[in-house]
Design a protein around this motif. Sequence first.
Motif, PDB file in Angstrom:
ATOM      1  N   ALA A   1      89.621  41.512  35.205  1.00  0.00           N
ATOM      2  CA  ALA A   1      88.944  42.302  34.570  1.00  0.00           C
ATOM      3  C   ALA A   1      89.990  43.164  33.306  1.00  0.00           C
ATOM      4  O   ALA A   1      89.476  43.198  32.182  1.00  0.00           O
ATOM      5  N   GLY A   2      90.962  42.863  33.745  1.00  0.00           N
ATOM      6  CA  GLY A   2      91.609  42.860  32.208  1.00  0.00           C
ATOM      7  C   GLY A   2      92.883  42.009  31.662  1.00  0.00           C
ATOM      8  O   GLY A   2      92.229  43.038  30.243  1.00  0.00           O
ATOM      9  N   ILE A   3      91.828  40.507  31.857  1.00  0.00           N
ATOM     10  CA  ILE A   3      92.049  40.110  30.687  1.00  0.00           C
ATOM     11  C   ILE A   3      90.811  40.293  29.965  1.00  0.00           C
ATOM     12  O   ILE A   3      90.746  39.674  29.075  1.00  0.00           O
ATOM     13  N   LEU A   4      89.430  40.721  30.689  1.00  0.00           N
ATOM     14  CA  LEU A   4      88.304  40.725  29.731  1.00  0.00           C
ATOM     15  C   LEU A   4      88.221  41.780  29.162  1.00  0.00           C
ATOM     16  O   LEU A   4      87.630  41.651  28.439  1.00  0.00           O
ATOM     17  N   THR A   5      88.409  42.853  29.492  1.00  0.00           N
ATOM     18  CA  THR A   5      89.183  44.100  28.605  1.00  0.00           C
ATOM     19  C   THR A   5      90.312  44.039  28.249  1.00  0.00           C
ATOM     20  O   THR A   5      89.319  44.211  26.620  1.00  0.00           O
TER      21      THR A   5
ATOM     22  N   VAL B   1      90.861  32.347  23.568  1.00  0.00           N
ATOM     23  CA  VAL B   1      90.647  33.596  24.846  1.00  0.00           C
ATOM     24  C   VAL B   1      92.158  34.202  24.599  1.00  0.00           C
ATOM     25  O   VAL B   1      93.066  33.563  24.637  1.00  0.00           O
ATOM     26  N   ILE B   2      91.489  35.020  25.024  1.00  0.00           N
ATOM     27  CA  ILE B   2      92.706  36.554  23.928  1.00  0.00           C
ATOM     28  C   ILE B   2      93.710  37.271  25.506  1.00  0.00           C
ATOM     29  O   ILE B   2      92.276  38.003  26.044  1.00  0.00           O
ATOM     30  N   LEU B   3      94.554  37.103  25.468  1.00  0.00           N
ATOM     31  CA  LEU B   3      95.228  37.237  27.455  1.00  0.00           C
ATOM     32  C   LEU B   3      96.296  38.456  26.569  1.00  0.00           C
ATOM     33  O   LEU B   3      96.342  39.101  25.044  1.00  0.00           O
TER      34      LEU B   3
END
Length: 194
Positions: A121-125, A189-191
Amino acid sequence: MKKSFLIVAIAATSIAFTSCGGGEQAAAPEAAPAQEAKTEVKTHGQSGVVDDVSQANILNIAIGSPDHSTLVAAVQAAQIEDVLVNAGPLTVFAPTNAAFDKLPAGTVEELVKPENKAKLAGILTAHAAPGKFDDKGLRKEARKGRKLYMASGDYIEVTVENDEVFVGGAKVLGYAPASNGMVVVVDGVILPAK
């Protein structure tokens, strides 16, 4: 087994923060209706409502895109589907399946495990920004040297190089307007910041 990351944006709609966007959208890929999607998606709550009349929301667009099945699987694993159907406006920077394939082998499979739900969820946000940003809006942010505030609490840089827009280092591939914001297709992918 590849899982699609509907990246994104997630809890950003709960943030009462809005950023400036604006302007007309660049050419956007047509989104297939959710019920025609080949990816089986189990929804619940608000995300389970089927509406054949309204413009597709962010979740519907992701579900209808065969290039975002990993993102969709990730959104499901993080159980944030309902956030992607809220009123918004929200911009989700949606990595393609190929973007997820660039991650080290086994990364996606590990992230979608139930014990990694919070991390996922942290990565997705980190892929969701309050407000609606189209091509014109992103270029304006880049020109002014401003960073986008993300639902994860991070700020990411927007740049323009050789007339191509990059967000958090990921190249923008296209835009798909949604009823509750904008889906911006990206090649990486944005980390989130550590």
